[in-house]
Design an enzyme around this catalytic site. Structure first.
Site, mmCIF file in Angstrom:
data_model
loop_
_atom_site.group_PDB
_atom_site.id
_atom_site.type_symbol
_atom_site.label_atom_id
_atom_site.label_comp_id
_atom_site.label_asym_id
_atom_site.label_seq_id
_atom_site.Cartn_x
_atom_site.Cartn_y
_atom_site.Cartn_z
ATOM 1 N N GLU A 192 40.473 45.451 18.494
ATOM 2 C CA GLU A 192 39.717 46.722 18.562
ATOM 3 C C GLU A 192 38.833 46.715 17.100
ATOM 4 O O GLU A 192 37.619 46.895 16.869
ATOM 5 C CB GLU A 192 40.331 47.919 18.608
ATOM 6 C CG GLU A 192 39.633 49.077 19.123
ATOM 7 C CD GLU A 192 40.304 50.439 19.453
ATOM 8 O OE1 GLU A 192 40.657 50.246 20.751
ATOM 9 O OE2 GLU A 192 40.787 51.295 18.558
ATOM 10 N N GLU A 212 35.805 44.242 17.564
ATOM 11 C CA GLU A 212 34.932 44.888 18.157
ATOM 12 C C GLU A 212 34.022 45.729 17.270
ATOM 13 O O GLU A 212 32.814 45.621 17.437
ATOM 14 C CB GLU A 212 35.281 45.642 19.486
ATOM 15 C CG GLU A 212 34.348 46.053 20.447
ATOM 16 C CD GLU A 212 34.985 46.775 21.575
ATOM 17 O OE1 GLU A 212 36.147 46.916 21.746
ATOM 18 O OE2 GLU A 212 34.024 47.424 22.250
ATOM 19 N N CYS A 244 42.433 53.593 24.350
ATOM 20 C CA CYS A 244 44.094 53.103 24.668
ATOM 21 C C CYS A 244 44.459 54.608 25.488
ATOM 22 O O CYS A 244 45.826 54.282 26.092
ATOM 23 C CB CYS A 244 44.671 53.015 23.529
ATOM 24 S SG CYS A 244 44.505 53.907 22.021
ATOM 25 N N SER A 275 35.305 51.641 23.357
ATOM 26 C CA SER A 275 35.640 50.039 23.158
ATOM 27 C C SER A 275 36.122 49.726 24.556
ATOM 28 O O SER A 275 36.565 50.472 25.503
ATOM 29 C CB SER A 275 37.181 50.206 22.062
ATOM 30 O OG SER A 275 37.854 49.047 22.528
ATOM 31 N N LYS A 301 49.711 57.098 32.144
ATOM 32 C CA LYS A 301 50.121 55.617 32.236
ATOM 33 C C LYS A 301 50.280 55.059 33.532
ATOM 34 O O LYS A 301 50.290 53.668 34.052
ATOM 35 C CB LYS A 301 51.068 55.245 31.383
ATOM 36 C CG LYS A 301 50.827 55.519 29.732
ATOM 37 C CD LYS A 301 49.909 54.204 29.354
ATOM 38 C CE LYS A 301 49.489 54.430 27.822
ATOM 39 N NZ LYS A 301 48.256 53.887 27.446
ATOM 40 N N GLU A 319 47.053 54.376 35.364
ATOM 41 C CA GLU A 319 46.462 53.244 34.621
ATOM 42 C C GLU A 319 46.929 52.161 35.192
ATOM 43 O O GLU A 319 46.134 51.156 35.401
ATOM 44 C CB GLU A 319 46.646 53.645 32.975
ATOM 45 C CG GLU A 319 45.940 52.592 32.458
ATOM 46 C CD GLU A 319 46.246 52.482 30.835
ATOM 47 O OE1 GLU A 319 47.372 52.588 30.453
ATOM 48 O OE2 GLU A 319 45.365 52.008 30.140
ATOM 49 N N GLU A 336 40.820 47.085 38.607
ATOM 50 C CA GLU A 336 39.928 46.111 37.586
ATOM 51 C C GLU A 336 40.565 45.623 36.462
ATOM 52 O O GLU A 336 40.082 44.582 35.942
ATOM 53 C CB GLU A 336 38.764 46.806 37.256
ATOM 54 C CG GLU A 336 38.918 47.809 36.165
ATOM 55 C CD GLU A 336 39.625 49.370 36.370
ATOM 56 O OE1 GLU A 336 40.062 49.428 37.842
ATOM 57 O OE2 GLU A 336 39.681 50.159 35.728
ATOM 58 N N CYS A 354 50.200 60.973 21.670
ATOM 59 C CA CYS A 354 51.360 60.524 22.477
ATOM 60 C C CYS A 354 52.809 61.323 22.359
ATOM 61 O O CYS A 354 53.548 61.596 22.934
ATOM 62 C CB CYS A 354 51.671 59.180 22.481
ATOM 63 S SG CYS A 354 50.239 58.074 23.194
#
Ligand code: HC0
Ligand code: SF4
Length: 574
Positions: free
Chosen positions: A283, A286, A303, A323, A362, A365, A370, A507
Site C-alpha cells: 500500500e 501504491e 482492508c 487502493s 470477513k 470476503e 475475483e 476492528c
C-alpha cells in the site's frame, strides 16, 4: 442543573438528562432492553418500545419509560414501586409470549439480554401464552443469520444500520403483532446492499441477528488427517478475546492465542499481522507510486471488507479511488497457498486456511471469487472472536492460564505497525511510518503519530514527509465514511490518503467481537491495549519485518511488482 429525588435520594444532574441516566449516577440500575446509547456517536436508541424501564413519577397518572423521559426540577421518582416492578415483569412476559423458548439451543444462549432480564426479573411462568408469529430464518448470506421470530422490535439494529452506518437495510416490516425488523420487500439479506459489517448483530439483544457459525467446519477440518490446517489471527483479537474468559477488557493475550491454537491441533499457527506488514509494503508503494505519477488521489485503504462492499454499492462511480491491495487476511491466504505450500511441500488443495477475525464481513470476503487463485479461495473458513472463544470453551481450554508462546515461522513474524491495524487510524499510521522512510531516506525517530489516534468519528492530520505535506483523513463508522466519500465525489477532498474502517473504533469494535453493549469504555481499553502492544515491540515499522523481506526476495520480487499484483491485488465491481 436540575435537582430530583429518586427512591428518596436526591441527585443533581444536567438539564436534558433522562431519568435512566440520573438514576445511574447514584448507582440505581433500572433494567433496559430496547435502549442503547452509542455515546461518542451522539446516537441513542430511545424508541421506548419495550417498556421494560418504566418507573413511577409523582403526579403522573401512568408509568413512564425512564430511557426517554427527561428529568424536570423537583421530580420525585420511584424505580422500585410495586407497580413499576410488576409492570416491568408483565412487559417481559408479553415479549416472551411471542418468543421461541429454545433457549438451550439458541445461538445467543447465555448472551441474550431477554433471557438475562427474564431471569433477573424472576419470570417463572408466562401468563399470556398465545399464538406465536412464524417466520423463515434467513440464512442467505455467508456472514449473518436473521431469525425474525426472535425479533422483539427493539429496533437497535435499525438505529445502528440506518443512523450510524447509513446503510438503510433494516426497518420495521409489517404492522402490529406481526411486525419485525428486516429488509424492505422481505428481501433476503444477500440480495440487499448489506455490507455485512455486523454492527446490527453486535447490538441485537436476542438471537434475531447472529453470525453464521463455522465452528463445526473448523473442527471437521482439524479432524481430517489429509488436511494441513493453518490459522491466522487478526490484530484486534489479542486485545478482546480475554473478555470471553472473564479477563479485563484490554488484556493482551497474544501469547495465549498462539498456545491455544497449537493445543487445538492447528498444523501452523500464524499471524494476520505478518500479512498486515506485507500490506503496508504494497500500500505504501501504491501511495508513493500515485504521488510520483500524478495518480488518483486520495488513495483509500481497502482492508475492511464491509467498507469495500459499501463503496461498491453506494459509490460505484469511484471504484478507481481505493487502493487495489487485498486485505491482510486475503494476502495471508494467498501466500499460504503459494509460497508456504511450496516451502512445506504440501499441495495447496490440502491446505485449509482458517482466520480468526473480529468481523462478520470477513466471512463473505473470503469467498469473493475475483480473489481466488487457481479456483481456490485464499481463505477457507472464518471464525469470529466469539466463535473462537466458544470453540476454546468447548475444548475445555483455561485460556487466561495458558503459558504464552510465539507464532510459528514463516508467516508469524510481525511488527508494531501491524498491531495497530486493529484500531481506527492504525493502518494509515503504519503506512506513514514506511512511506516516510522510503520518501525521505531518513530514519523516522518518533514512530508514534499521536495526531492520527483517538476515537473521534472523523479525524484529519497533516504529516510532513520530506519537503511534502501529506494530508490524511480517517473515518470509522460508515456514516462518517460517507461524508468523506461525498467530498471526493464533489471534487472537494484535499486529502492524499484516507483510512476507513466500517465499525466504530475499527476492528476492535468489529461485529464479531465479544459483546460490548455500546460501552465505549470497553472500546477505549481495547484501543489502549493495541497501542501498548505496539509500543512494547522491538520492531515497529513494516519494512523491517525480516520474514516479509525474505518473502519478496525469495518469491514475490519487488513490492508492487508483477507477482505481487497477481497475488496481492484485486479489483472492484459495482
Ligand atoms: Fe482487521 Fe485487518 S485490521 S481488517 O480491522 O487491514 O477484521 O483485527 O484482520 O484483513 O490485519 C479485521 C482486525 C484484520 C485484515 C488486518 C486489515
Ligand atoms: Fe446494516 Fe451492517 Fe447489519 Fe448489514 S450488517 S444490516 S449493513 S448494520
Amino acid at each position: 442543573t436540575v435537582k430530583v429525588t429518586i427512591n428518596d435520594m436526591e441527585v443533581e444532574v444536567k438539564k436534558g438528562t433522562t431519568i435512566l441516566e440520573a438514576a445511574k449516577k447514584i448507582d440505581i440500575q433500572i433494567p433496559t432492553l430496547c435502549y442503547l446509547n452509542l455515546e461518542g456517536f451522539d446516537i441513542a436508541n430511545e424508541k421506548a418500545s419495550c417498556r421494560v424501564c418504566v418507573v413511577e413519577v409523582e403526579g403522573r397518572p401512568t408509568l413512564v419509560p425512564s430511557c426517554a423521559e427527561k428529568v424536570t426540577e423537583g421530580m420525585v421518582i420511584r424505580t422500585d414501586s410495586p407497580q413499576a416492578v410488576a409492570a416491568r415483569r408483565m412487559n417481559v412476559e408479553l415479549l416472551l409470549s411471542n418468543h421461541p423458548k429454545d433457549c438451550l439451543t439458541c445461538r445467543k444462549n447465555l448472551n441474550c439480554e431477554l433471557q438475562d432480564l427474564a431471569q433477573r426479573l424472576g419470570v417463572m411462568e408466562i401468563s399470556y401464552e398465545g399464538e406465536r408469529m412464524r417466520y423463515e430464518v434467513d440464512q442467505s448470506s455467508l456472514s449473518l443469520v436473521k431469525d425474525p421470530e426472535k425479533c422483539i422490535m427493539c429496533r437497535r439494529c435499525e438505529t445502528m444500520c440506518n443512523e450510524v452506518q447509513t446503510c438503510g437495510i433494516l426497518s420495521a416490516v409489517s404492522r402490529g403483532f406481526a411486525s419485525y425488523v428486516g429488509p424492505a420487500f422481505e428481501l433476503n439479506m444477500v440480495d440487499t446492499s448489506c455490507t455485512f459489517c455486523g454492527q446490527c448483530v453486535a447490538v441485537c439483544p436476542t438471537g434475531a441477528l447472529t453470525e453464521v457459525n463455522n465452528v463445526r467446519n473448523v473442527v471437521d477440518a482439524l479432524n481430517d488427517p489429509s488436511k494441513h490446517v493453518v490459522a491466522q489471527v487478526a490484530p484486534a483479537i489479542r486485545v478482546a478475546i480475554g473478555e470471553v474468559f472473564g479477563m479485563e477488557p484490554g488484556s493482551i493475550t497474544t501469547g495465549q492465542l498462539a498456545t491455544s491454537l497449537r493445543r487445538l491441533g492447528f498444523d501452523g499457527v500464524f499471524d494476520t499481522n505478518f500479512a498486515a506488514d506485507l500490506t503496508i509494503l504494497e500500500e505504501a508503494s501504491e501511495l508513493v507510486h500515485r504521488l510520483e505519477h500524478n495518480g488518483r488521489l486520495p488513495i483509500l485503504t481497502s482492508c475492511c471488507p464491509a467498507w469495500v462492499r459499501f463503496f461498491e454499492h453506494q459509490f460505484p462511480d469511484l471504484l478507481d479511488v481505493p487502493s487495489t491491495c487485498k486485505s491482510p487476511q486475503m494476502m495471508f491466504g494467498a501466500i499460504a497457498k503459494t509460497y508456504y505450500a511450496k516451502k512445506i511441500g504440501v499441495d495447496p488443495k490440502d491446505i485449509v486456511v482458517v482466520s480468526i477475525m473480529p468481523c462478520l464481513a470477513k466471512k463473505t470476503e473470503a469467498a469473493r471469487e475475483e480473489m481466488d487463485i487457481d479456483q481456490m479461495h485464499n481463505v477457507d473458513l472464518v471464525l469470529t472472536t466469539r466463535e473462537f472463544g466458544a470453540m476454546l470453551k468447548e475444548a475445555g481450554t483455561n485460556f487466561s492460564k495458558l503459558p504464552p508462546s510465539e507464532f510459528d515461522n514463516i508467516l508469524g513474524e510481525s511488527t508494531g505497525a501491524a498491531v495497530i491495524f486493529g484500531t481506527t487510524g492504525g493502518v494509515i499510521e503504519a503506512a506513514v511510518r514506511t512511506a516516510y522512510e522510503w520518501v525521505t531516506g531518513d530514519e523516522l525517530e518518533k514512530v508514534d503519530f499521536q495526531q492520527l489516534r483517538g476515537l473521534e468519528g472523523i479525524r484529519s492530520a497533516t504529516v510532513k514527509v520530506g519537503s511534502q505535506y501529506l494530508h490524511i483523513g480517517i473515518a470509522h463508522g460508515l456514516g462518517n465514511a460517507r461524508k468523506l466519500l461525498e467530498d471526493i465525489r464533489a471534487g472537494k477532498s484535499h486529502y492524499h490518503a484516507i483510512e476507513i474502517m466500517a465499525c466504530p473504533g475499527g476492528c476492535i469494535g468489529g461485529g464479531g467481537q465479544p459483546y460490548h453493549h455500546g460501552d465505549m469504555e470497553i472500546l477505549r481499553k481495547r484501543q489502549e491495549a493495541i497501542y501498548r502492544e505496539d509500543a512494547g515491540m522491538k520492531v515497529r515499522k513494516s519494512h523491517e519485518n525480516q520474514e516479509v523481506l525474505k518473502l519478496y526476495e525469495e518469491f514475490l520480487g519487488e513490492p508492487y511488482g508483477d507477482r505481487a499484483h497477481q497475488l496481492l491485488h484485486t479489483h472492484y465491481s459495482p
